[in-house]
Design a protein around this motif. Structure first.
Motif, PDB file in Angstrom:
ATOM      1  N   VAL A 120       0.821  -1.137   0.004  1.00  0.00           N
ATOM      2  CA  VAL A 120       0.075  -0.041  -0.105  1.00  0.00           C
ATOM      3  C   VAL A 120       0.973   1.235   0.123  1.00  0.00           C
ATOM      4  O   VAL A 120       0.493   2.453  -0.563  1.00  0.00           O
ATOM      5  N   ILE A 121       1.934   1.278   0.762  1.00  0.00           N
ATOM      6  CA  ILE A 121       2.950   2.150   0.769  1.00  0.00           C
ATOM      7  C   ILE A 121       4.241   1.602   0.216  1.00  0.00           C
ATOM      8  O   ILE A 121       4.562   0.404   0.395  1.00  0.00           O
ATOM      9  N   THR A 122       4.747   2.475  -0.749  1.00  0.00           N
ATOM     10  CA  THR A 122       5.927   1.756  -1.624  1.00  0.00           C
ATOM     11  C   THR A 122       7.265   2.772  -1.880  1.00  0.00           C
ATOM     12  O   THR A 122       8.311   2.566  -1.577  1.00  0.00           O
ATOM     13  N   ASP A 123       6.892   3.981  -2.056  1.00  0.00           N
ATOM     14  CA  ASP A 123       7.970   5.005  -2.003  1.00  0.00           C
ATOM     15  C   ASP A 123       7.282   6.310  -1.581  1.00  0.00           C
ATOM     16  O   ASP A 123       7.914   7.563  -1.985  1.00  0.00           O
ATOM     17  N   GLN A 124       6.454   6.385  -0.742  1.00  0.00           N
ATOM     18  CA  GLN A 124       5.819   7.681  -0.292  1.00  0.00           C
ATOM     19  C   GLN A 124       6.483   8.329   0.985  1.00  0.00           C
ATOM     20  O   GLN A 124       7.443   7.377   1.552  1.00  0.00           O
ATOM     21  N   ARG A 125       6.082   9.261   1.206  1.00  0.00           N
ATOM     22  CA  ARG A 125       6.487  10.118   2.589  1.00  0.00           C
ATOM     23  C   ARG A 125       5.534   9.477   3.527  1.00  0.00           C
ATOM     24  O   ARG A 125       4.447   9.488   3.618  1.00  0.00           O
ATOM     25  N   VAL A 126       6.324   8.840   4.622  1.00  0.00           N
ATOM     26  CA  VAL A 126       5.440   8.154   5.640  1.00  0.00           C
ATOM     27  C   VAL A 126       6.134   8.197   6.866  1.00  0.00           C
ATOM     28  O   VAL A 126       7.379   8.917   7.082  1.00  0.00           O
ATOM     29  N   THR A 127       5.548   7.878   8.008  1.00  0.00           N
ATOM     30  CA  THR A 127       6.150   7.922   9.365  1.00  0.00           C
ATOM     31  C   THR A 127       5.576   6.862  10.287  1.00  0.00           C
ATOM     32  O   THR A 127       4.697   5.845   9.775  1.00  0.00           O
ATOM     33  N   THR A 128       6.411   6.433  11.423  1.00  0.00           N
ATOM     34  CA  THR A 128       5.895   5.450  12.352  1.00  0.00           C
ATOM     35  C   THR A 128       6.440   5.879  13.744  1.00  0.00           C
ATOM     36  O   THR A 128       6.726   7.076  13.959  1.00  0.00           O
ATOM     37  N   HIS A 129       6.406   4.934  14.533  1.00  0.00           N
ATOM     38  CA  HIS A 129       7.081   5.373  16.080  1.00  0.00           C
ATOM     39  C   HIS A 129       8.512   5.488  15.981  1.00  0.00           C
ATOM     40  O   HIS A 129       9.327   5.116  15.448  1.00  0.00           O
ATOM     41  N   TRP A 130       8.866   6.550  16.799  1.00  0.00           N
ATOM     42  CA  TRP A 130      10.058   7.025  16.639  1.00  0.00           C
ATOM     43  C   TRP A 130      11.273   5.781  16.882  1.00  0.00           C
ATOM     44  O   TRP A 130      12.452   5.660  16.063  1.00  0.00           O
ATOM     45  N   ASP A 131      10.847   4.833  17.823  1.00  0.00           N
ATOM     46  CA  ASP A 131      11.651   3.885  18.134  1.00  0.00           C
ATOM     47  C   ASP A 131      11.884   2.761  16.871  1.00  0.00           C
ATOM     48  O   ASP A 131      12.689   1.705  16.630  1.00  0.00           O
ATOM     49  N   ASP A 132      10.925   3.049  15.573  1.00  0.00           N
ATOM     50  CA  ASP A 132      10.768   1.918  14.585  1.00  0.00           C
ATOM     51  C   ASP A 132      11.253   2.586  13.285  1.00  0.00           C
ATOM     52  O   ASP A 132      11.168   2.106  12.400  1.00  0.00           O
ATOM     53  N   LEU A 133      11.493   3.887  13.308  1.00  0.00           N
ATOM     54  CA  LEU A 133      12.057   4.518  12.038  1.00  0.00           C
ATOM     55  C   LEU A 133      13.192   4.004  11.315  1.00  0.00           C
ATOM     56  O   LEU A 133      13.093   3.813  10.443  1.00  0.00           O
ATOM     57  N   ALA A 134      14.428   3.428  12.252  1.00  0.00           N
ATOM     58  CA  ALA A 134      15.339   2.971  11.591  1.00  0.00           C
ATOM     59  C   ALA A 134      14.819   1.677  10.831  1.00  0.00           C
ATOM     60  O   ALA A 134      15.514   1.325   9.702  1.00  0.00           O
ATOM     61  N   ALA A 135      14.184   1.014  11.532  1.00  0.00           N
ATOM     62  CA  ALA A 135      13.825  -0.456  10.971  1.00  0.00           C
ATOM     63  C   ALA A 135      12.835  -0.365   9.574  1.00  0.00           C
ATOM     64  O   ALA A 135      13.313  -1.078   8.786  1.00  0.00           O
ATOM     65  N   LEU A 136      12.191   0.617   9.712  1.00  0.00           N
ATOM     66  CA  LEU A 136      11.248   1.052   8.544  1.00  0.00           C
ATOM     67  C   LEU A 136      11.884   1.354   7.467  1.00  0.00           C
ATOM     68  O   LEU A 136      11.758   0.948   6.323  1.00  0.00           O
ATOM     69  N   ARG A 137      13.231   2.136   7.475  1.00  0.00           N
ATOM     70  CA  ARG A 137      14.050   2.772   6.561  1.00  0.00           C
ATOM     71  C   ARG A 137      14.822   1.509   6.105  1.00  0.00           C
ATOM     72  O   ARG A 137      14.873   1.368   4.923  1.00  0.00           O
ATOM     73  N   SER A 138      15.138   0.877   6.861  1.00  0.00           N
ATOM     74  CA  SER A 138      16.092  -0.485   6.532  1.00  0.00           C
ATOM     75  C   SER A 138      15.376  -1.388   5.887  1.00  0.00           C
ATOM     76  O   SER A 138      15.880  -1.965   4.792  1.00  0.00           O
ATOM     77  N   ARG A 139      14.150  -1.985   6.014  1.00  0.00           N
ATOM     78  CA  ARG A 139      13.418  -2.896   5.496  1.00  0.00           C
ATOM     79  C   ARG A 139      12.932  -2.263   4.137  1.00  0.00           C
ATOM     80  O   ARG A 139      12.586  -3.146   3.142  1.00  0.00           O
ATOM     81  N   TRP A 140      12.422  -1.044   3.945  1.00  0.00           N
ATOM     82  CA  TRP A 140      11.694  -0.460   2.852  1.00  0.00           C
ATOM     83  C   TRP A 140      12.490   0.665   2.406  1.00  0.00           C
ATOM     84  O   TRP A 140      12.068   2.001   2.833  1.00  0.00           O
ATOM     85  N   PRO A 141      13.718   0.608   1.787  1.00  0.00           N
ATOM     86  CA  PRO A 141      14.698   1.851   1.820  1.00  0.00           C
ATOM     87  C   PRO A 141      13.981   2.678   0.559  1.00  0.00           C
ATOM     88  O   PRO A 141      14.478   3.796   0.501  1.00  0.00           O
ATOM     89  N   SER A 142      13.025   2.285  -0.243  1.00  0.00           N
ATOM     90  CA  SER A 142      12.321   3.171  -1.108  1.00  0.00           C
ATOM     91  C   SER A 142      11.457   4.163  -0.572  1.00  0.00           C
ATOM     92  O   SER A 142      10.890   5.179  -1.353  1.00  0.00           O
ATOM     93  N   LEU A 143      10.961   3.851   0.755  1.00  0.00           N
ATOM     94  CA  LEU A 143      10.056   4.988   1.186  1.00  0.00           C
ATOM     95  C   LEU A 143      10.830   6.145   1.833  1.00  0.00           C
ATOM     96  O   LEU A 143      12.206   6.125   2.245  1.00  0.00           O
ATOM     97  N   GLU A 144      10.329   7.092   1.695  1.00  0.00           N
ATOM     98  CA  GLU A 144      10.787   8.437   2.394  1.00  0.00           C
ATOM     99  C   GLU A 144      10.284   8.435   3.916  1.00  0.00           C
ATOM    100  O   GLU A 144       9.197   9.064   4.248  1.00  0.00           O
ATOM    101  N   VAL A 145      10.894   7.926   4.680  1.00  0.00           N
ATOM    102  CA  VAL A 145      10.517   7.868   6.190  1.00  0.00           C
ATOM    103  C   VAL A 145      11.166   9.230   7.004  1.00  0.00           C
ATOM    104  O   VAL A 145      12.111   9.519   7.235  1.00  0.00           O
ATOM    105  N   VAL A 146       9.833  10.046   7.526  1.00  0.00           N
ATOM    106  CA  VAL A 146      10.310  11.051   8.358  1.00  0.00           C
ATOM    107  C   VAL A 146       9.855  11.204   9.573  1.00  0.00           C
ATOM    108  O   VAL A 146       9.109  10.151  10.066  1.00  0.00           O
ATOM    109  N   GLU A 147      10.730  11.870  10.368  1.00  0.00           N
ATOM    110  CA  GLU A 147      10.344  11.913  11.807  1.00  0.00           C
ATOM    111  C   GLU A 147      10.041  13.267  12.520  1.00  0.00           C
ATOM    112  O   GLU A 147      10.038  14.286  11.686  1.00  0.00           O
ATOM    113  N   ASP A 148       9.788  13.346  13.648  1.00  0.00           N
ATOM    114  CA  ASP A 148       9.203  14.525  14.361  1.00  0.00           C
ATOM    115  C   ASP A 148       7.973  15.102  13.416  1.00  0.00           C
ATOM    116  O   ASP A 148       7.883  16.248  13.710  1.00  0.00           O
ATOM    117  N   VAL A 149       7.083  14.119  13.334  1.00  0.00           N
ATOM    118  CA  VAL A 149       5.803  14.508  12.765  1.00  0.00           C
ATOM    119  C   VAL A 149       5.104  13.841  13.384  1.00  0.00           C
ATOM    120  O   VAL A 149       5.151  12.666  13.830  1.00  0.00           O
TER     121      VAL A 149
END
Length: 203
Positions: A120-149
């Motif tokens: 459902v998300i592939t390369d969009q700008r997305v976010t998640t819990h601050w403690d899981d940002l790195a894991a989301l970036r690592s597993r799906w590097p095409s996503l634009e994972v943003v923080e502090d939102v």
């Protein structure tokens, strides 16, 4: 408007129940004003109907499973411990299929991992819990994972014109749900819902 909240063993309590409360209070607010309730809110189990144990052991008796779930206007996927959900092809396939037909799809916290697994998300700008940002970036590097939102809005990868929202962790789901009330109903209803909840809405 029919809202479905997917629940599963080890779902984070506030991820699921925070948005549930927002939509429920919006219905109460409408009733107090003599208006029809804008939402029908359904909990949907990731398998057959039955007992789901949320994180911390809270039991949720869910009367609807994915096989019986009706058409939805909004599908919300909470987070928590999502490993089993991500590894279940039936649930992942259901999320993919529903995202094709559902105008609005949202995730709270690590629910973003389920949306990514479902495509459902592939390369969009997305976010998640601050403690899981790195894991989301690592597993799906095409996503634009943003923080502090608190939440992020994007377009669906599986449905033309479909809208996808991802939120940060746990309590951020309340802020996202209030925004969705504003989108689906109006701003006055969202503000009134936050006030009735005695909640400082982080818009």
């Amino acid at each position: 408007m029919r809202i479905g909240i997917l629940v599963f063993d080890d779902v984070e309590v506030l991820d699921a129940c925070g948005p549930f409360e927002v939509f429920s209070v919006a219905n109460r607010l409408a009733g107090k004003a003599g208006r029809p309730a804008p939402f029908e809110v359904l909990l949907i189990a990731d398998g057959p109907p039955g007992l789901v144990r949320a994180r911390g052991g809270l039991p949720l008796q869910v009367g609807l499973g994915i096989a019986e779930a009706p058409a939805l206007d909004l599908l919300l996927v909470p987070g928590g411990v999502t490993d089993a959900v991500e590894a279940d092809p039936e649930v992942v396939g259901w999320v993919t299929e529903r995202a094709r037909d559902t105008p609005y799809v949202a995730s709270v916290c690590t629910g973003a991992f389920v949306l990514a697994r479902a495509g459902v998300i592939t390369d969009q700008r997305v976010t998640t819990h601050w403690d899981d940002l790195a894991a989301l970036r690592s597993r799906w590097p095409s996503l634009e994972v943003v923080e502090d939102v608190r939440w992020v809005h994007a377009s669906s990868a599986v449905r033309s014109g479909g809208q996808v929202y991802t939120s940060a962790g746990i309590s951020a789901g309340i802020d996202l749900a209030l925004h969705l009330v504003e989108v689906l109903v109006d701003r006055d209803t969202a503000l009134g819902t936050a006030r009735l909840m005695d909640y400082a809405w982080a818009e």
